[in-house]
Design a protein around this motif. Sequence first.
Motif, PDB file in Angstrom:
ATOM      1  N   UNK A 332       0.825  -1.204   0.000  1.00  0.00           N
ATOM      2  CA  UNK A 332       0.000   0.000   0.000  1.00  0.00           C
ATOM      3  C   UNK A 332       0.864   1.261   0.000  1.00  0.00           C
ATOM      4  N   UNK A 333       0.387   2.274  -0.758  1.00  0.00           N
ATOM      5  CA  UNK A 333       1.104   3.556  -0.826  1.00  0.00           C
ATOM      6  C   UNK A 333       0.338   4.686  -0.151  1.00  0.00           C
ATOM      7  N   UNK A 334      -0.989   4.602  -0.098  1.00  0.00           N
ATOM      8  CA  UNK A 334      -1.796   5.655   0.525  1.00  0.00           C
ATOM      9  C   UNK A 334      -3.171   5.103   0.856  1.00  0.00           C
ATOM     10  N   UNK A 335      -3.945   5.874   1.629  1.00  0.00           N
ATOM     11  CA  UNK A 335      -5.298   5.444   2.001  1.00  0.00           C
ATOM     12  C   UNK A 335      -6.153   6.666   2.299  1.00  0.00           C
ATOM     13  N   UNK A 336      -7.448   6.536   2.054  1.00  0.00           N
ATOM     14  CA  UNK A 336      -8.424   7.573   2.393  1.00  0.00           C
ATOM     15  C   UNK A 336      -9.782   6.907   2.547  1.00  0.00           C
ATOM     16  N   UNK A 337     -10.601   7.443   3.461  1.00  0.00           N
ATOM     17  CA  UNK A 337     -11.967   6.963   3.618  1.00  0.00           C
ATOM     18  C   UNK A 337     -12.913   8.058   3.135  1.00  0.00           C
ATOM     19  N   UNK A 338     -13.778   7.685   2.175  1.00  0.00           N
ATOM     20  CA  UNK A 338     -14.812   8.576   1.667  1.00  0.00           C
ATOM     21  C   UNK A 338     -16.162   7.942   1.984  1.00  0.00           C
ATOM     22  N   UNK A 339     -16.861   8.534   2.938  1.00  0.00           N
ATOM     23  CA  UNK A 339     -18.128   7.984   3.439  1.00  0.00           C
ATOM     24  C   UNK A 339     -17.900   6.563   3.955  1.00  0.00           C
ATOM     25  N   UNK A 340     -18.469   5.561   3.262  1.00  0.00           N
ATOM     26  CA  UNK A 340     -18.309   4.177   3.744  1.00  0.00           C
ATOM     27  C   UNK A 340     -17.335   3.382   2.886  1.00  0.00           C
ATOM     28  N   UNK A 341     -16.544   4.090   2.084  1.00  0.00           N
ATOM     29  CA  UNK A 341     -15.589   3.411   1.213  1.00  0.00           C
ATOM     30  C   UNK A 341     -14.159   3.733   1.620  1.00  0.00           C
ATOM     31  N   UNK A 342     -13.341   2.688   1.658  1.00  0.00           N
ATOM     32  CA  UNK A 342     -11.906   2.835   1.896  1.00  0.00           C
ATOM     33  C   UNK A 342     -11.188   2.698   0.568  1.00  0.00           C
ATOM     34  N   UNK A 343     -10.419   3.716   0.217  1.00  0.00           N
ATOM     35  CA  UNK A 343      -9.612   3.686  -1.004  1.00  0.00           C
ATOM     36  C   UNK A 343      -8.162   3.422  -0.607  1.00  0.00           C
ATOM     37  N   UNK A 344      -7.574   2.421  -1.253  1.00  0.00           N
ATOM     38  CA  UNK A 344      -6.196   2.024  -0.960  1.00  0.00           C
ATOM     39  C   UNK A 344      -5.373   2.094  -2.235  1.00  0.00           C
ATOM     40  N   UNK A 345      -4.336   2.919  -2.219  1.00  0.00           N
ATOM     41  CA  UNK A 345      -3.447   3.005  -3.363  1.00  0.00           C
ATOM     42  C   UNK A 345      -2.313   2.011  -3.267  1.00  0.00           C
ATOM     43  N   UNK A 346      -1.906   1.509  -4.417  1.00  0.00           N
ATOM     44  CA  UNK A 346      -0.754   0.609  -4.501  1.00  0.00           C
ATOM     45  C   UNK A 346       0.150   1.109  -5.624  1.00  0.00           C
ATOM     46  N   UNK A 347       1.228   0.396  -5.856  1.00  0.00           N
ATOM     47  CA  UNK A 347       2.145   0.777  -6.928  1.00  0.00           C
ATOM     48  C   UNK A 347       1.628   0.354  -8.301  1.00  0.00           C
ATOM     49  N   UNK A 348       0.524  -0.429  -8.312  1.00  0.00           N
ATOM     50  CA  UNK A 348      -0.071  -0.855  -9.578  1.00  0.00           C
ATOM     51  C   UNK A 348      -1.594  -0.785  -9.480  1.00  0.00           C
ATOM     52  N   UNK A 349      -2.112   0.409  -9.288  1.00  0.00           N
ATOM     53  CA  UNK A 349      -3.553   0.567  -9.223  1.00  0.00           C
ATOM     54  C   UNK A 349      -4.047   0.859  -7.823  1.00  0.00           C
ATOM     55  N   UNK A 350      -5.359   0.610  -7.599  1.00  0.00           N
ATOM     56  CA  UNK A 350      -5.927   0.900  -6.291  1.00  0.00           C
ATOM     57  C   UNK A 350      -7.107  -0.031  -6.018  1.00  0.00           C
ATOM     58  N   UNK A 351      -7.441  -0.127  -4.726  1.00  0.00           N
ATOM     59  CA  UNK A 351      -8.599  -0.896  -4.271  1.00  0.00           C
ATOM     60  C   UNK A 351      -9.636   0.055  -3.699  1.00  0.00           C
ATOM     61  N   UNK A 352     -10.896  -0.336  -3.824  1.00  0.00           N
ATOM     62  CA  UNK A 352     -11.970   0.305  -3.066  1.00  0.00           C
ATOM     63  C   UNK A 352     -12.650  -0.774  -2.243  1.00  0.00           C
ATOM     64  N   UNK A 353     -12.892  -0.479  -0.953  1.00  0.00           N
ATOM     65  CA  UNK A 353     -13.432  -1.464  -0.017  1.00  0.00           C
ATOM     66  C   UNK A 353     -14.726  -0.916   0.574  1.00  0.00           C
ATOM     67  N   UNK A 354     -15.800  -1.697   0.462  1.00  0.00           N
ATOM     68  CA  UNK A 354     -17.071  -1.339   1.087  1.00  0.00           C
ATOM     69  C   UNK A 354     -16.978  -1.698   2.570  1.00  0.00           C
ATOM     70  N   UNK A 355     -16.788  -0.688   3.408  1.00  0.00           N
ATOM     71  CA  UNK A 355     -16.534  -0.944   4.828  1.00  0.00           C
ATOM     72  C   UNK A 355     -17.759  -1.482   5.558  1.00  0.00           C
ATOM     73  N   UNK A 356     -18.941  -1.043   5.182  1.00  0.00           N
ATOM     74  CA  UNK A 356     -20.139  -1.541   5.860  1.00  0.00           C
ATOM     75  C   UNK A 356     -20.317  -3.038   5.639  1.00  0.00           C
ATOM     76  N   UNK A 357     -20.077  -3.499   4.412  1.00  0.00           N
ATOM     77  CA  UNK A 357     -20.165  -4.936   4.135  1.00  0.00           C
ATOM     78  C   UNK A 357     -19.021  -5.702   4.792  1.00  0.00           C
TER      79      UNK A 357
END
Length: 716
Positions: A332-357
Amino acid sequence: MSNQYGIDSKVLLNVVYDKTKDILYVGSNDKGIYEVRLDKIIDYSPFDGSSVIDFENFDKRKFLLHNRGVTILDSNKEILKTISLSEFKNVEQAYLNKGNNIINKQGVESRDFELNFNIKADGIVFYEMVKHINSFWIGSNIGIFEINSLGKIINYVPKHSLKFGFSSNDKFIETITYAGVRVYDDIYKLKSKHYSKFEKNTPQYIVQILSNKDKTYLLSVFNGLYVYHKNQFQSYLADEIWKEKKFKHITINDKVQLILAAEFGNVFIVEDSKTFKVLKKINKNKLVGKTILFLEAYKDCILIGTEKGMNIYQNGVFRLIDQALGLKDCNFTTSQIFKNQLWLGTEKGFYTVDLDKLLKEQITVLGIAISKIAVNNIPIDKFNYKWFKYTSNKLVRDYQQNSFSIDFIPKGYPFPEKLKFRYRLKSNNRWSPYSDKANLFFPYLPYGDYLVEVEVFDSNAGKSTIFKLLDICVEPPFWFTWWFISLIILFITSLVFYIINRKRNIAKDKAYKEKQVVEAKFEALSNKMNPHFIYNALNSIQAYVGSNDERNSSLYISEFAGLMRKTLKNSPKQTITIKDEVEYLKSYIFIENMRFKGRNSREFYIDPLIDAATLEVYPTLLQPFVENVFVHAFDESHPFPKLKISFEILESKILECKIIDNGKGLNTRKQSKFHVSRGIALARERILLLQPANVDPIKIEMTENDGTTVTIRLLF
């Protein structure tokens, strides 16, 4: 699509969809079966292989800072606009073309981090993106850029700062590597106040800036926590508010409390509204992974990213989200939470995580079943199984079949690789260490009953469940059965009772006879010593008579008669008091001293701890040694003959008697070796008859021409 779902095989065979679990199973020819979750809890975007540096949002749009520039995405992650590296370079060049005094605007505090205006577009390196009001500020190695909400670069600041931010009262904070901090009232006019690095409260080595209410916190990787409040900096480390030195990450939870973490250290929950207080410390040993890469808080959970995945801490319980659940790339290179979503940056793209689920209660193991049992390495008969599972809950074997291998499988769980197991054989035993193998091996179990329990830890749900797996009974050999043991106990008890009773009777008879023998021997030894003394005394009388010394002869005979009365009185007794023994020795020494015309001095010492009227010794025990002193230690040439007799109490109930003279010592010993040895042997034999445990009761120490010391130790 394969890359999006982490399927790296190129030879796929078939696809099966489980609509109850919303899971897609993809079979491959070379890498097994892939399990793809379609519930969109974790979604991966390759983003053309770009390395994501930071996230921010404005309304429903997301601003992504990456190694190729800034990209704006809509709510469906579709690209709306991209600001390329060339556009950033053009803005810098346009600023230079205006002829501004760049050196003055840069400042001279840190020459090591001066801007290099010769860097080309493809050499631009971005550091971070900071949102402030309705614009975004981007730091890079060619300066700081301001972008508005429409994605247009609207301002350029010729500053090279690895970390900057805004205070709670909207002042721009620029950290200067190795040279302190600047605080700008107006960043556009570059009006600032410089804080020297030589002041103790000036922040240094800052890695993150965060505002909380009316305070702005600055995290140092070496110097702990700083705060900017009421236009002043304060070092919590320098002011001894908090001694923690190394930090890398900071965030705020839903209770407006601070959460801080070091890159390789612990995680802290801190209250700093009115007074500073550390509320909780999460030990780094509880985390899976060694390096903390991001730190976020959502509701009552703390999200801690490491190289192994995302650790979720909630009310003392830990969960791990890793490759098995969709986080294939944990760099992981960075992270941010927008409402109920966690965005995770990597060196090859990014993930979005539904935190409520993700954070809802997870399904865990419903049970475990035995799939195979082997006894002494031989599988048990197949009729014990039904549908490949052992049908009974008990296994009975004799003492010769006592090595067991048990394979088991978890029931009703989609992620078996997230499970760890440990066991115990009895409820009062310790648990074994955790293992990821669903197999138990018990070699050479002693006979007895065992209830095998297995604890299953689910790292996805953060739960542990204990299951009773199997009752094992190892029957004992017949010689350990209750009836055989009872018979043996009865026989041994009867035999022991008979032997003890017989030995008791024999011991009584033996003790009575030994007592009679000892008394007879003791009396014989006393009678043997008394004639020896009388013989020596008569020789002395004969010497006085022969010399026609009537006065001394009469005195000697009178004293001798008194001594004889004491001898006759004490001889029948086995013991006499120390007081009587001293009186006896005084009479004897008086008689012997007449030969030396009273020149010999004598001294008696009795330990104050001794009650001379009650403590007893053996009669005439010391007399032979005193006699040797007068016969062999002193002669008429000795200038100051002296004799000392002492009685002292030692520890462990030992009475120590000493006869000390300052006579001839070793020469005398050599001249009368046989005579002294005979007297010692008689005295030692008397003591050993009544005190067998007193192994070495008599010791003689001789010093040539400096006297002899006889030590007699008696037990009482």
